[in-house]
Write a protein that holds these residues in place. Structure first.
Motif, mmCIF file in Angstrom:
data_model
loop_
_atom_site.group_PDB
_atom_site.id
_atom_site.type_symbol
_atom_site.label_atom_id
_atom_site.label_comp_id
_atom_site.label_asym_id
_atom_site.label_seq_id
_atom_site.Cartn_x
_atom_site.Cartn_y
_atom_site.Cartn_z
ATOM 1 N N ARG A 73 0.845 -1.199 0.000
ATOM 2 C CA ARG A 73 0.000 0.000 0.000
ATOM 3 C C ARG A 73 0.871 1.237 0.000
ATOM 4 O O ARG A 73 1.938 1.256 0.610
ATOM 5 C CB ARG A 73 -0.897 -0.011 1.240
ATOM 6 C CG ARG A 73 -1.960 1.071 1.270
ATOM 7 C CD ARG A 73 -2.996 0.831 2.363
ATOM 8 N NE ARG A 73 -2.442 0.626 3.679
ATOM 9 C CZ ARG A 73 -2.270 1.599 4.586
ATOM 10 N NH1 ARG A 73 -2.626 2.829 4.298
ATOM 11 N NH2 ARG A 73 -1.774 1.327 5.762
ATOM 12 N N LEU A 74 0.421 2.280 -0.688
ATOM 13 C CA LEU A 74 1.128 3.548 -0.748
ATOM 14 C C LEU A 74 0.173 4.640 -0.295
ATOM 15 O O LEU A 74 -0.996 4.646 -0.676
ATOM 16 C CB LEU A 74 1.584 3.815 -2.187
ATOM 17 C CG LEU A 74 2.278 5.147 -2.474
ATOM 18 C CD1 LEU A 74 3.345 4.958 -3.539
ATOM 19 C CD2 LEU A 74 1.298 6.217 -2.903
ATOM 20 N N GLU A 75 0.665 5.549 0.549
ATOM 21 C CA GLU A 75 -0.092 6.741 0.949
ATOM 22 C C GLU A 75 0.665 7.956 0.444
ATOM 23 O O GLU A 75 1.859 8.085 0.664
ATOM 24 C CB GLU A 75 -0.180 6.848 2.474
ATOM 25 C CG GLU A 75 -0.963 5.767 3.150
ATOM 26 C CD GLU A 75 -0.885 5.915 4.665
ATOM 27 O OE1 GLU A 75 -0.852 7.066 5.164
ATOM 28 O OE2 GLU A 75 -0.825 4.875 5.341
ATOM 29 N N VAL A 81 5.588 10.462 1.117
ATOM 30 C CA VAL A 81 5.010 9.200 0.661
ATOM 31 C C VAL A 81 5.318 8.158 1.720
ATOM 32 O O VAL A 81 6.442 8.070 2.207
ATOM 33 C CB VAL A 81 5.610 8.768 -0.699
ATOM 34 C CG1 VAL A 81 5.118 7.395 -1.111
ATOM 35 C CG2 VAL A 81 5.292 9.789 -1.776
ATOM 36 N N VAL A 82 4.307 7.368 2.087
ATOM 37 C CA VAL A 82 4.499 6.281 3.043
ATOM 38 C C VAL A 82 4.171 4.984 2.317
ATOM 39 O O VAL A 82 3.088 4.832 1.748
ATOM 40 C CB VAL A 82 3.601 6.442 4.290
ATOM 41 C CG1 VAL A 82 3.846 5.298 5.268
ATOM 42 C CG2 VAL A 82 3.860 7.788 4.964
ATOM 43 N N LEU A 83 5.128 4.060 2.337
ATOM 44 C CA LEU A 83 4.961 2.754 1.715
ATOM 45 C C LEU A 83 4.795 1.722 2.830
ATOM 46 O O LEU A 83 5.533 1.742 3.815
ATOM 47 C CB LEU A 83 6.184 2.397 0.871
ATOM 48 C CG LEU A 83 6.669 3.468 -0.113
ATOM 49 C CD1 LEU A 83 7.977 3.044 -0.762
ATOM 50 C CD2 LEU A 83 5.610 3.754 -1.144
ATOM 51 N N HIS A 84 3.851 0.808 2.660
ATOM 52 C CA HIS A 84 3.593 -0.218 3.671
ATOM 53 C C HIS A 84 3.906 -1.599 3.113
ATOM 54 O O HIS A 84 3.606 -1.882 1.955
ATOM 55 C CB HIS A 84 2.127 -0.168 4.118
ATOM 56 C CG HIS A 84 1.749 1.130 4.754
ATOM 57 N ND1 HIS A 84 1.959 1.387 6.094
ATOM 58 C CD2 HIS A 84 1.216 2.257 4.237
ATOM 59 C CE1 HIS A 84 1.547 2.600 6.369
ATOM 60 N NE2 HIS A 84 1.096 3.151 5.259
ATOM 61 N N GLU A 85 4.482 -2.453 3.970
ATOM 62 C CA GLU A 85 4.813 -3.836 3.605
ATOM 63 C C GLU A 85 5.591 -3.870 2.293
ATOM 64 O O GLU A 85 5.116 -4.348 1.274
ATOM 65 C CB GLU A 85 3.548 -4.696 3.522
ATOM 66 C CG GLU A 85 2.746 -4.749 4.807
ATOM 67 C CD GLU A 85 3.543 -5.285 6.006
ATOM 68 O OE1 GLU A 85 4.421 -6.164 5.823
ATOM 69 O OE2 GLU A 85 3.312 -4.801 7.124
ATOM 70 N N GLU A 100 8.379 -2.974 7.181
ATOM 71 C CA GLU A 100 6.971 -2.778 7.518
ATOM 72 C C GLU A 100 6.491 -1.434 6.976
ATOM 73 O O GLU A 100 5.385 -1.319 6.468
ATOM 74 C CB GLU A 100 6.820 -2.830 9.033
ATOM 75 C CG GLU A 100 5.414 -2.803 9.538
ATOM 76 C CD GLU A 100 5.382 -2.965 11.046
ATOM 77 O OE1 GLU A 100 5.025 -1.979 11.724
ATOM 78 O OE2 GLU A 100 5.736 -4.058 11.545
ATOM 79 N N GLU A 101 7.369 -0.418 7.087
ATOM 80 C CA GLU A 101 7.002 0.914 6.615
ATOM 81 C C GLU A 101 8.237 1.655 6.131
ATOM 82 O O GLU A 101 9.294 1.586 6.753
ATOM 83 C CB GLU A 101 6.334 1.704 7.741
ATOM 84 C CG GLU A 101 5.863 3.088 7.317
ATOM 85 C CD GLU A 101 5.179 3.820 8.462
ATOM 86 O OE1 GLU A 101 4.007 3.494 8.730
ATOM 87 O OE2 GLU A 101 5.820 4.705 9.054
ATOM 88 N N VAL A 102 8.086 2.352 5.017
ATOM 89 C CA VAL A 102 9.133 3.215 4.475
ATOM 90 C C VAL A 102 8.497 4.588 4.274
ATOM 91 O O VAL A 102 7.481 4.706 3.609
ATOM 92 C CB VAL A 102 9.681 2.696 3.127
ATOM 93 C CG1 VAL A 102 10.705 3.674 2.555
ATOM 94 C CG2 VAL A 102 10.274 1.302 3.276
ATOM 95 N N GLN A 103 9.110 5.596 4.883
ATOM 96 C CA GLN A 103 8.592 6.963 4.761
ATOM 97 C C GLN A 103 9.609 7.807 4.018
ATOM 98 O O GLN A 103 10.784 7.836 4.365
ATOM 99 C CB GLN A 103 8.322 7.552 6.131
ATOM 100 C CG GLN A 103 7.730 8.932 6.074
ATOM 101 C CD GLN A 103 7.384 9.465 7.464
ATOM 102 O OE1 GLN A 103 7.159 8.718 8.394
ATOM 103 N NE2 GLN A 103 7.354 10.776 7.583
#
Length: 186
Positions: A73-75, A81-85, A100-103
């Motif tokens: 998932r991307l926010e 930008v926050v990337l999940h998994e 788990e998360e990349v910001q």
């Protein structure tokens, strides 16, 4: 015959009415382009837009690195930008990164320049797998390689494993790192 520009007519040939229509048409075209750009930016804040951005990011990274990238998932938050998994693996399927998360925080204007400039990169609950390169001279970036600059780097709750063909050579768990990073070409 004398060309219109030489006769003093130039672009304004046809009189003031034609000039007004030309300027109105140009203004309308510029307004339409601005509206399209604004609509595209607004789309990025929707679920559909975030999926499109995720797919675009995955495609760009895979093309440039020959790694397989997965982002659950991307926010998108404008300049963040926050990337999940997130997971990355070599073309052969060997894992290289998981998080788990990349910001990623950046100035929108930095996207227009050469290279990559991030205000902040934060990885949470990450796993980094390093494999020593085969013996031989170390590879150096070729001239013209992108410049990478990260003003604030934060790694939290992670694990780094240095692997060799025989298995794990070194494992560091719960590694917390803060700092900055810069890589220049040449």
């Amino acid at each position: 015959p004398v060309p219109p520009a030489a006769a003093g007519g130039g672009i304004m040939t046809g009189g003031p009415r034609r000039a007004r229509r030309a300027l109105a048409g140009l203004g309308l075209a510029l307004g339409a382009l601005a509206l399209l750009a604004l609509a595209g930016f607004a789309l990025a804040f929707t679920e559909l837009g975030e999926r499109l951005l995720r797919d675009l990011l995955v495609s760009a990274v895979e093309r440039r690195t020959s790694h397989k990238l997965r982002i659950a998932r991307l926010e998108f938050h404008g300049d963040r930008v926050v990337l999940h998994e997130v997971s990355a693996a070599t073309a052969g399927g060997e894992p290289t990164l998981g998080a788990e998360e990349v910001q990623l925080d950046f100035a929108l204007s930095s996207l227009l320049g050469r290279g990559v400039r991030l205000d902040r990169l934060a990885l949470t609950n990450y796993r980094l797998y390093l494999r020593p390169a085969a013996s031989g001279p170390a590879s150096r970036p070729s001239p013209g390689s992108p410049v990478i600059s990260i003003d604030q780097l934060a790694l939290r709750g992670g694990r780094i494993e240095v692997l060799d063909p025989g298995g794990v050579k070194l494992r560091v768990e719960q590694l917390e790192v803060t700092g900055s990073l810069a890589a220049r070409d040449g």
